[in-house]
Design an enzyme around this catalytic site. Structure first.
Site, PDB file in Angstrom:
ATOM      1  N   TRP A  43       0.829  -1.211   0.000  1.00  0.00           N
ATOM      2  CA  TRP A  43       0.000   0.000   0.000  1.00  0.00           C
ATOM      3  C   TRP A  43       0.858   1.253   0.000  1.00  0.00           C
ATOM      4  O   TRP A  43       0.523   2.253  -0.638  1.00  0.00           O
ATOM      5  CB  TRP A  43      -0.981  -0.029   1.167  1.00  0.00           C
ATOM      6  N   ASP A  90      -1.080   6.834   6.480  1.00  0.00           N
ATOM      7  CA  ASP A  90      -2.163   5.895   6.191  1.00  0.00           C
ATOM      8  C   ASP A  90      -2.300   4.999   7.420  1.00  0.00           C
ATOM      9  O   ASP A  90      -1.429   4.185   7.706  1.00  0.00           O
ATOM     10  CB  ASP A  90      -1.812   5.077   4.946  1.00  0.00           C
ATOM     11  N   LYS A 130     -11.317  -1.957   8.495  1.00  0.00           N
ATOM     12  CA  LYS A 130     -10.407  -2.813   9.249  1.00  0.00           C
ATOM     13  C   LYS A 130     -10.542  -2.611  10.753  1.00  0.00           C
ATOM     14  O   LYS A 130     -10.568  -3.570  11.502  1.00  0.00           O
ATOM     15  CB  LYS A 130      -8.964  -2.578   8.796  1.00  0.00           C
TER      16      LYS A 130
END
Length: 357
Positions: free
Chosen positions: A99, A166, A190
C-alpha cells in the site's frame, strides 16, 4: 461451533455494533424509515455525523485546527488526493509494503517524489530505521501498519515536514499524538466500521497551498467547508462508525484498546515462537499487533493446506496469509476477543501434538 473472524478486512466488528446498525437499516430511531432511505440532510442524520466527528476528536484527543472528514473512495483514492492537495515541489515516502508502494506510485503523477527508504528487498519484513527525511519536502508519507506483511510502526515520528499517515488498519488501536501529523487517513473496514467510508483527519492550515487547480470532489477544502456533506455521504458506514466509536469509548477508549492488542499479540506471538511447526515472518521489533503473520517451518511446509483446513474445522475464519507472504495471517483488530486468540493457540497446539516429528 463458535467461529472467530481473523479476516484482514472487511473485518470483525463488535456484535452490538453490527446489531445496532442492522436495526437502524430496518428502522432508524423513531423516523419510521430505514437509515438507508432517509435524506442525509435531515436533522436525524446530521446528529449522527456530528456525533461521529465529535467522538473521533474526543477519543484521539485531536487538537484545535484539525477537521475530521468522512468521504468515499477508500484509502486508495487518498493515494492521489494527498499529493493533489499537498504536493507542490516534492514529497517523501517511506516504502514499507504494497500500500505504501501504491501511494508512492500515485504521487509520482503530481510531482517529484523521493523514496527515503524501503524494505522491499527483504519482502517488507521490517520497518526501515536509518533514513533522513528531506527538510525541503512538502510532506513525508508513512503507512503505519502493513496488513499484508505484519509490520507496524507504533511510535509517532518526529518529522521536520508535515507527516502524512495511512492508518487504515491500526487507527484507534493505540493513543496517537495527532499534533505530530499533518494528515491521517484510512479505509474504515479494518478497525473502524464496515466498508464504504474513508476517514481523513487534516490540519486545516495545510490546505490551499498548491498552485494547481483541484477538482471539487478531490479538494479537501470542499469537505471541510461542507462538513462532509457536499454530496450524499455513505450514511450506513458512518452510522456504523459512530456505533463503533461509542463502543470503544464504553470499553475504556484507545488506552484499553492498546492494552487488549498487546495482550492478544503477546499470546499469539508467544505460541508462534514456541511451537515447533511455525515461525513468524516479520522481524520481532517491528511485529504488528493488528496483523500477525506466520508460516510453517521449512520441514513442515507440506502441512500448510492441512493446517488451514484443520483450523477452519475448529472455527478459525480468514487466517490464510496473503499470497505475497504465504502461510497464515491472524488479524486481531479491536473487536477480536482474547478468547478468539486462545482458541487459535489451542488449535495450533493440537495440530503440533498430532504432527511434530
Amino acid at each position: 461451533m463458535k467461529k472467530y473472524n481473523f479476516g484482514a478486512g472487511p473485518s470483525i466488528l463488535p456484535q452490538e455494533v453490527m446489531k445496532a446498525t442492522a436495526d437502524a437499516c430496518v428502522e432508524f430511531g423513531d423516523t419510521g424509515l430505514s437509515l438507508m432511505e432517509i435524506s442525509h440532510r435531515t436533522p436525524d442524520f446530521q446528529a449522527v455525523m456530528d456525533e461521529a466527528q465529535a467522538l473521533f476528536k474526543e477519543l484521539l484527543n485531536i487538537p484545535e485546527g484539525y477537521s475530521v472528514l468522512f468521504v468515499g473512495g477508500g484509502a486508495s483514492t487518498q493515494f492521489c488526493m494527498v499529493p493533489f492537495n499537498l504536493l507542490e515541489h516534492k514529497a517523501a515516502y517511506l516504502n514499507t509494503g504494497v500500500w505504501a508502494k501504491k501511494a508512492l506510485k500515485e504521487a509520482k503523477l503530481f510531482g517529484e517524489t523521493i523514496e527515503v527508504a524501503s524494505s522491499a528487498d527483504a519482502n517488507y519484513t521490517f520497518i526501515p530505521k536509518d533514513y533522513v527525511i528531506p527538510a525541503d519536502a512538502d510532506y513525508f508519507h508513512i503507512t503505519t501498519n502493513n496488513t499484508i506483511y505484519g509490520t507496524e510502526l507504533r511510535k509517532d515520528l518526529d518529522s521536520p515536514v508535515p507527516l502524512v499517515a495511512d492508518m487504515s488498519s491500526d487507527i484507534f488501536s493505540r493513543p496517537i499524538d495527532v499534533s505530530k501529523y499533518g494528515l491521517i487517513y484510512g479505509g474504515a473496514q479494518k478497525n473502524l466500521s464496515m466498508a464504504g467510508v474513508t476517514f481523513v483527519i487534516v490540519k486545516n492550515d495545510l490546505l490551499g497551498k498548491v498552485s494547481r487547480a483541484i477538482p471539487t470532489m478531490l479538494d479537501y477544502r470542499t469537505h471541510v467547508d461542507k462538513g462532509s456533506m457536499f454530496n450524499t455521504p455513505p450514511v450506513v458506514p458512518i452510522y456504523c462508525a459512530m456505533q463503533n466509536l461509542r463502543w470503544i469509548k464504553a470499553q475504556g477508549g484507545v488506552e484499553e484498546m492498546e492494552r487488549r492488542a498487546i495482550a492478544r499479540a503477546e499470546l499469539l506471538y508467544g505460541e508462534i515462537d514456541r511451537n515447533s511447526l511455525f515461525k513468524g515472518t516479520a522481524v520481532k521489533e517491528d511485529r504488528s499487533l493488528m496483523n500477525i503473520c506466520f508460516v510453517m517451518n521449512d520441514e513442515y511446509k507440506d502441512l500448510e493446506a492441512e493446517f488451514l483446513a484443520f483450523a477452519k474445522s475448529k472455527g478459525m475464519q480468514g487466517i490464510k496469509g496473503h499470497r505475497s507472504v504465504g502461510g497464515f495471517r491472524a488479524s486481531c483488530y479491536n473487536a477480536m476477543s482474547i478468547e478468539g486468540v486462545q482458541a487459535l493457540v489451542a488449535c495450533m497446539q493440537e495440530f503440533e501434538s498430532a504432527h511434530k516429528h
